[in-house]
Write a protein that holds these residues in place. Sequence first.
Motif, short mmCIF file in Angstrom:
data_model
loop_
_atom_site.label_atom_id
_atom_site.label_comp_id
_atom_site.label_asym_id
_atom_site.label_seq_id
_atom_site.Cartn_x
_atom_site.Cartn_y
_atom_site.Cartn_z
N VAL A 250 22.71 -29.19 42.33
CA VAL A 250 22.47 -29.16 40.80
C VAL A 250 22.24 -30.43 40.11
CG1 VAL A 250 23.87 -28.72 38.71
CG2 VAL A 250 24.26 -27.19 40.49
N ASP A 251 21.17 -30.58 39.43
CA ASP A 251 20.91 -31.70 38.82
C ASP A 251 20.62 -31.70 37.30
OD1 ASP A 251 17.91 -31.27 38.55
OD2 ASP A 251 17.89 -31.46 40.70
N GLU A 252 20.25 -32.96 36.63
CA GLU A 252 20.29 -32.67 35.23
C GLU A 252 18.74 -32.02 34.84
OE1 GLU A 252 20.05 -35.53 31.30
OE2 GLU A 252 21.05 -36.45 33.39
N LYS B 239 29.98 -22.15 38.42
CA LYS B 239 30.79 -22.98 37.33
C LYS B 239 29.82 -23.64 36.53
CE LYS B 239 35.15 -24.84 35.56
NZ LYS B 239 34.31 -25.73 34.45
N ALA B 240 28.97 -24.69 37.18
CA ALA B 240 28.03 -25.76 36.74
C ALA B 240 26.90 -25.05 36.02
CB ALA B 240 27.46 -26.57 37.69
N LEU C 27 24.17 -22.30 30.91
CA LEU C 27 23.59 -21.01 30.89
C LEU C 27 24.47 -20.07 30.05
CD1 LEU C 27 21.23 -20.53 33.82
CD2 LEU C 27 20.27 -21.26 31.57
N ASN C 28 25.58 -20.04 30.29
CA ASN C 28 26.48 -18.78 29.79
C ASN C 28 25.93 -17.58 30.31
OD1 ASN C 28 28.64 -17.60 28.61
ND2 ASN C 28 27.69 -17.43 26.58
N VAL D 191 36.85 -17.64 38.22
CA VAL D 191 36.63 -18.87 37.98
C VAL D 191 35.68 -18.98 36.81
CG1 VAL D 191 35.29 -21.01 38.64
CG2 VAL D 191 36.99 -20.00 40.16
N VAL D 192 34.52 -18.25 36.70
CA VAL D 192 33.80 -18.29 35.67
C VAL D 192 33.69 -17.08 34.51
CG1 VAL D 192 31.90 -19.43 36.80
CG2 VAL D 192 32.12 -16.79 36.85
N ASN D 193 34.78 -16.26 34.89
CA ASN D 193 34.85 -14.98 34.09
C ASN D 193 33.65 -14.12 33.85
OD1 ASN D 193 36.75 -13.26 32.68
ND2 ASN D 193 36.37 -14.09 30.80
#
Length: 443
Positions: A196-198, A233-234, A239-240, A264-266
């Motif tokens: 994961v990166d910005e 989670k990230a 993004l939801n 964890v993320v529901n």
Amino acid sequence: MFNNLSEKLDKALHVLKGHGSITEVNVAETLKEVRRALLDADVNFKIAKDFTNTVKEKALGQNVLTTLQPGQLMVKLVKDELTELMGGDAAGINLSGKPSIILMSGLQGSGKTTFSGKLANYLKTKKTKKPLLVACDVYRPAAIDQLHIVGEQIKVDVFSDKGNTDPVAIAEAGVAFAKENGHNVVIIDTAGRLAVDEAMMTEIANIHKAIEPQETLFVVDSMTGQDAVNTAKAFNDILNFDGVILTKLDGDTRGGAAISIKSVVNKPIKFIGTGEKMEAIDVFYPSRMADRILGMGDVVSLVERAQEQFDEEEARKLQKKIAKNQFGFDDFLKQIQQVKKMGNMKDLVGMIPGASKAMKGMEIEDDAFKHIEALIHSMTPDERSKPTTINASRKKRIAKGAGRSVQEMNQLLKQFDQMSKMMKMMQGGGGRKLMQMMKGMGG
């Protein structure tokens, strides 16, 4: 699928066997082993602890269920809690848009591009949709070519623009192309990264904002365990997303991601990938997965797969042949080919209650039928249609032609004879008895 976890949970629940009642001591002993099994499967410690505490509370409040053995009661409680932990009910996919837009996200190597093809094939064959695949990975070498190969394989159109390096513009052009050409589902395959990166998160967030998808799915490699949950989670924070796809469940999966990702993320797990073939995609049913984890099999999914391969016209022809004693090796070969279309053999065996435990230590290969097919192909057309003509000298010739032994040829003839008798029985009253028995098992 989850063989190691299944084995350890089976041993843990075996602790209660022989006890006449549930007590705080034997429950604590059993659940300590259950928690250890979950932690070994790479389930988050807090989730494993909360899980066993909930089961303990329910178990100690079940004194009224005196008709059940403690072991049976504990299996039921663990199964119900596993089902709830993984989402409870199966989650559907939102196809309300015109066209419906599905955005695929995930890390590089998670199987995102392949699963985009599997999803397109699923929507085309099961939902009678006309999907379009859109190639928005402008970074990974040959990513666009890979999606085109997948599209050709499943006969689904692919939109790409190799001269364009702006994934947002490609996504928007892909949606416009779909509208112009009558595609009612658009699947956007985006770029992944090794971590994961910005820049990656900003890019996919921009694509999401530009196309406003009905479904945003996070594809995760189930073999990465707890790391997969952290990555989910990230992504979800940015993004939801609407749901999770678990790939590579046919591999040496520990099970941690499948069990804990929803907590964890529901967000629900919507689909799973169970093999390399384009048909190897299943809707995720938490209850059925809990059954499989606890070694109870998954008869419902097995029947559904069999029904998908069922051809009514072929069945009628076969029925007439059986009635006239004309069932031959060509028909036997067709039955084998139908079974092969249902999925890889290891996965199918796992759906049969108790089969995984009974066949522990045995290696089930995907090409388990290859020697049978070789022997049948080594026969003459006359031998295939009239198996009774196969004498000792013909057995030797057929076996030699297939590169197999005479013993294997004898075994095939025995299997064929048993199958013929069983199918003959199904023609008479035996079929009704068998159906009644199966209904009883289902109940």
